[in-house]
Design an enzyme around this catalytic site. Sequence first.
Site, short mmCIF file in Angstrom:
data_model
loop_
_atom_site.label_atom_id
_atom_site.label_comp_id
_atom_site.label_asym_id
_atom_site.label_seq_id
_atom_site.Cartn_x
_atom_site.Cartn_y
_atom_site.Cartn_z
N ASP A 1 0.89 -1.15 0.00
CA ASP A 1 0.00 0.00 0.00
C ASP A 1 0.93 1.20 0.00
O ASP A 1 1.57 1.50 1.02
CB ASP A 1 -0.89 0.00 1.25
CG ASP A 1 -1.88 1.16 1.22
OD1 ASP A 1 -1.48 2.28 0.87
OD2 ASP A 1 -3.06 0.94 1.56
N HIS A 2 1.01 1.89 -1.13
CA HIS A 2 2.09 2.88 -1.24
C HIS A 2 1.92 4.05 -0.28
O HIS A 2 2.88 4.76 0.01
CB HIS A 2 2.28 3.35 -2.70
CG HIS A 2 1.26 4.35 -3.17
ND1 HIS A 2 0.06 4.00 -3.71
CD2 HIS A 2 1.29 5.70 -3.22
CE1 HIS A 2 -0.61 5.07 -4.05
NE2 HIS A 2 0.11 6.13 -3.77
N HIS B 1 -5.89 2.70 1.12
CA HIS B 1 -5.12 3.85 1.58
C HIS B 1 -5.79 4.56 2.78
O HIS B 1 -5.13 4.85 3.78
CB HIS B 1 -4.95 4.87 0.45
CG HIS B 1 -4.34 4.29 -0.80
ND1 HIS B 1 -3.34 3.34 -0.76
CD2 HIS B 1 -4.56 4.53 -2.11
CE1 HIS B 1 -2.99 3.02 -1.99
NE2 HIS B 1 -3.73 3.72 -2.83
N1 LIG Z 1 -0.91 2.68 -12.27
C1 LIG Z 1 -0.93 3.17 -11.05
O1 LIG Z 1 -0.73 4.36 -10.80
C2 LIG Z 1 -1.20 2.27 -9.89
C3 LIG Z 1 -1.40 0.92 -10.08
N2 LIG Z 1 -1.59 0.10 -9.01
C4 LIG Z 1 -1.78 -1.33 -9.21
O2 LIG Z 1 -0.67 -1.86 -9.90
C5 LIG Z 1 -1.07 -2.93 -10.75
C6 LIG Z 1 -0.64 -2.62 -12.16
O3 LIG Z 1 -1.29 -1.46 -12.58
P1 LIG Z 1 -0.97 -0.77 -13.99
O4 LIG Z 1 0.48 -0.83 -14.27
O5 LIG Z 1 -1.66 0.54 -13.94
O6 LIG Z 1 -1.72 -1.72 -14.99
P2 LIG Z 1 -1.54 -1.80 -16.55
O7 LIG Z 1 -2.82 -2.26 -17.04
O8 LIG Z 1 -0.96 -0.56 -17.10
O9 LIG Z 1 -0.40 -2.91 -16.76
C7 LIG Z 1 -0.35 -4.10 -16.13
C8 LIG Z 1 0.66 -5.04 -16.76
O10 LIG Z 1 0.04 -6.30 -16.81
C9 LIG Z 1 0.09 -6.80 -18.15
N3 LIG Z 1 -1.12 -7.55 -18.46
C10 LIG Z 1 -2.38 -7.11 -18.48
N4 LIG Z 1 -3.21 -8.12 -18.78
C11 LIG Z 1 -2.45 -9.21 -18.97
C12 LIG Z 1 -2.71 -10.56 -19.30
N5 LIG Z 1 -3.94 -10.99 -19.49
N6 LIG Z 1 -1.66 -11.41 -19.39
C13 LIG Z 1 -0.40 -10.97 -19.18
N7 LIG Z 1 -0.10 -9.70 -18.85
C14 LIG Z 1 -1.11 -8.84 -18.75
C15 LIG Z 1 0.22 -5.59 -19.01
O11 LIG Z 1 0.77 -5.99 -20.24
P3 LIG Z 1 0.60 -5.13 -21.58
O12 LIG Z 1 1.55 -3.98 -21.40
O13 LIG Z 1 0.99 -6.06 -22.63
O14 LIG Z 1 -0.84 -4.69 -21.61
C16 LIG Z 1 1.14 -4.75 -18.17
O15 LIG Z 1 2.47 -5.22 -18.30
C17 LIG Z 1 -2.57 -3.05 -10.58
O16 LIG Z 1 -2.84 -4.01 -9.61
C18 LIG Z 1 -2.98 -1.67 -10.07
O17 LIG Z 1 -4.15 -1.73 -9.32
C19 LIG Z 1 -1.56 0.57 -7.73
C20 LIG Z 1 -1.36 1.90 -7.48
C21 LIG Z 1 -1.21 2.87 -8.54
O1 LIG Z 2 -3.58 3.81 -5.59
C1 LIG Z 2 -3.98 4.84 -6.10
O2 LIG Z 2 -3.50 6.00 -5.66
C2 LIG Z 2 -3.55 7.17 -6.46
C3 LIG Z 2 -3.28 8.33 -5.52
O3 LIG Z 2 -2.01 8.18 -4.97
P1 LIG Z 2 -1.17 9.45 -4.52
O4 LIG Z 2 0.06 8.89 -3.95
O5 LIG Z 2 -0.96 10.28 -5.75
O6 LIG Z 2 -2.02 10.17 -3.53
C4 LIG Z 2 -4.88 7.30 -7.16
O7 LIG Z 2 -4.82 8.37 -8.08
C5 LIG Z 2 -5.19 6.04 -7.91
O8 LIG Z 2 -6.49 6.13 -8.47
C6 LIG Z 2 -5.13 4.84 -7.00
O9 LIG Z 2 -5.19 3.66 -7.77
#
Ligand SMILES: NC(=O)C1=CN([C@@H]2O[C@H](COP(=O)(O)OP(=O)(O)OC[C@H]3O[C@@H](n4cnc5c(N)ncnc54)[C@H](OP(=O)(O)O)[C@@H]3O)[C@@H](O)[C@H]2O)C=CC1
Ligand SMILES: O=C1O[C@H](COP(=O)(O)O)[C@@H](O)[C@H](O)[C@H]1O
Length: 545
Positions: free
Chosen positions: A234-235, A297
């Site tokens: 949980d960041h 969070h």
């Molecule tokens: N983005 C953010 O700011 C935050 C994200 N998180 C959490 O982090 C995790 C990742 O989020 P995020 O990076 O945004 O997600 P994305 O959707 O951008 O990317 C996730 C990754 O998973 C891969 N992927 C997706 N579907 C499949 C599949 N079916 N098989 C194999 N690989 C797959 C994607 O590959 P490809 O590139 O090929 O699509 C990519 O590498 C999630 O659990 C999210 O809730 C938590 C806090 C903040």
């Molecule tokens: O995990 C998440 O957090 C961000 C907010 O994080 P912050 O560190 O910028 O306060 C939120 O925007 C996003 O929807 C959520 O997945």
Amino acid sequence: MKEKIASQTVGVAQPAPGAKKGSRPSAKSRKRTADGAGADGQNPFRTTMRRSRAPEPATMVIFGVTGDLSRRKLLPAIFGLWQDGLLGSAFNIVGVGRQEMTDDEFKDYAVKALQESKETDAIQPGSLEKFRELLFYEFGEFGEDEVYDLVGQELDRAEAAHGGRKNALFYLSTPPSLFEPISNGLGRLGLADQSEGWRRIVIEKPFGRDLDSARELNAAIHATWDESQVYRIDHYLGKETVQNLMAIRFGNAIFEPLWNRGYVDHVQITAAEDLGLEGRAGYYEEAGIVRDMLQNHLMQLFALTAMEPPAAFDADAIRDEKTKVLRAVKPIPLDRVDQVAVRGQYGPGSMDGERVPGYREEPGVKPDSRTSTYVAVKLEIDNWRWQGVPFFLRTGKRLPKKVTEIAVVFKRAPLGIFPGGLERNVLAFRIQPDEGVSLKFSSKSPGQEMVLREVVMDFRYDAFGAQLESPYSRLLLDALIGDATLFPREDEVDHAWQIVSGILQAWDVRPGKGRTPDFPNYAAGTWGPEDAEALIGPDRRWRRL
Ligand SMILES: NC(=O)C1=CN([C@@H]2O[C@H](COP(=O)(O)OP(=O)(O)OC[C@H]3O[C@@H](n4cnc5c(N)ncnc54)[C@H](OP(=O)(O)O)[C@@H]3O)[C@@H](O)[C@H]2O)C=CC1
Ligand SMILES: O=C1O[C@H](COP(=O)(O)O)[C@@H](O)[C@H](O)[C@H]1O
């Protein structure tokens, strides 16, 4: 499947050339040169990290390395740690994805991500070239064994450079639906086995989509991993100012006597975001604000504010206390939800003078979407310390500004001997931005009359003269070191789900279920639905931030 390059070597983590650890940023050094380095070659963005322990040699394996989180946050955090020489004597990264790429293509991808991310520290000359050497890539179907076999081979290759150990941190930065298949896959191929080195798994949020699925996921994870190997991230817990809440509460004697129902009127916890969806409709339409922010969070901020003092600053003591207070929260059954929770969805509005679309007009969102983008909730705690003291939590997207704050609002003085009404004192922890702590109280204003005015004593984090490190840097290093203090434990996550599950059920967005919300019910750029004022009122008001 791609062919492995036979002569592949494992990079050895060494501080980048020219890195000066622990140096203070000067105003001059904060200006980046073309490749991002400070003008005097110092790293202007990283605060001095106070680790006496360095991680053992290890491989970090990132599943979902081509995703948004990895690109914007994880790779920059790891790069910053490495550049500061904090990753120990040997370290390498194996990115894993479904896209076909060679190692060299992945190295290019990662370097580009570092150059583009706002989170990347100032890049020292020559650093990127050396960092590239630490990076490797594997791809495949996460439901099949082959990709885990390839990951195993990467650990074998690293063994010699890692002093004969095969320590590995597996980071699941994928959609939540893949957490279980990846955990199972690693288990099937024996990669959770610790006989040749420690093995840990970091699991992103949301951990489950409701209480039942979180329990199922925990059970599935535990089929492969011992709880001591599991790091649910949980960041928010990696933020300096969140940790400072514990430092201030438990490192000073003056606050504890006031931290209870005798002196505290109520507590407000706010996590407001000015941003909208940022292209994440696919995820957000499924998640909504309760799963995205409240269950994790905000519940963590709540638990840290309300918990009893732990006996020690260690993983078990802190997590025991957080769990205890979460367990003491008065349940919110379906028939209480309307009394203690308010939901909202933003409509079109204006931010900084510019028109912005409503949630339903965001790309990828259904025009009749019933997903909530705002939630306010009143929590009550059935224990001696907090009996009768409500905790109000609110979070939402497209609110007027980005601000996260915990405000402890004290009771009024028992007797008003001065003209005018008595105000409530407020101790506010500004989590972000303008990180700091302020105390608001009343003072005589200058002049013949005894007129009281509210004044503020303010501590600003920038008084330390260092930029705050990214929460991911802190947490990744903790996971590599094996310190789980800032990672929620299974029972904490379970209790947090128990608290919000009534709200989720009542607001279930499946067609034909629940009452249709009157959405949108707040304009982008405003502080949320009017009902939220009624939730906290009539004698209390949300803080104007
Ligand atoms: N983005 C953010 O700011 C935050 C994200 N998180 C959490 O982090 C995790 C990742 O989020 P995020 O990076 O945004 O997600 P994305 O959707 O951008 O990317 C996730 C990754 O998973 C891969 N992927 C997706 N579907 C499949 C599949 N079916 N098989 C194999 N690989 C797959 C994607 O590959 P490809 O590139 O090929 O699509 C990519 O590498 C999630 O659990 C999210 O809730 C938590 C806090 C903040
Ligand atoms: O995990 C998440 O957090 C961000 C907010 O994080 P912050 O560190 O910028 O306060 C939120 O925007 C996003 O929807 C959520 O997945």
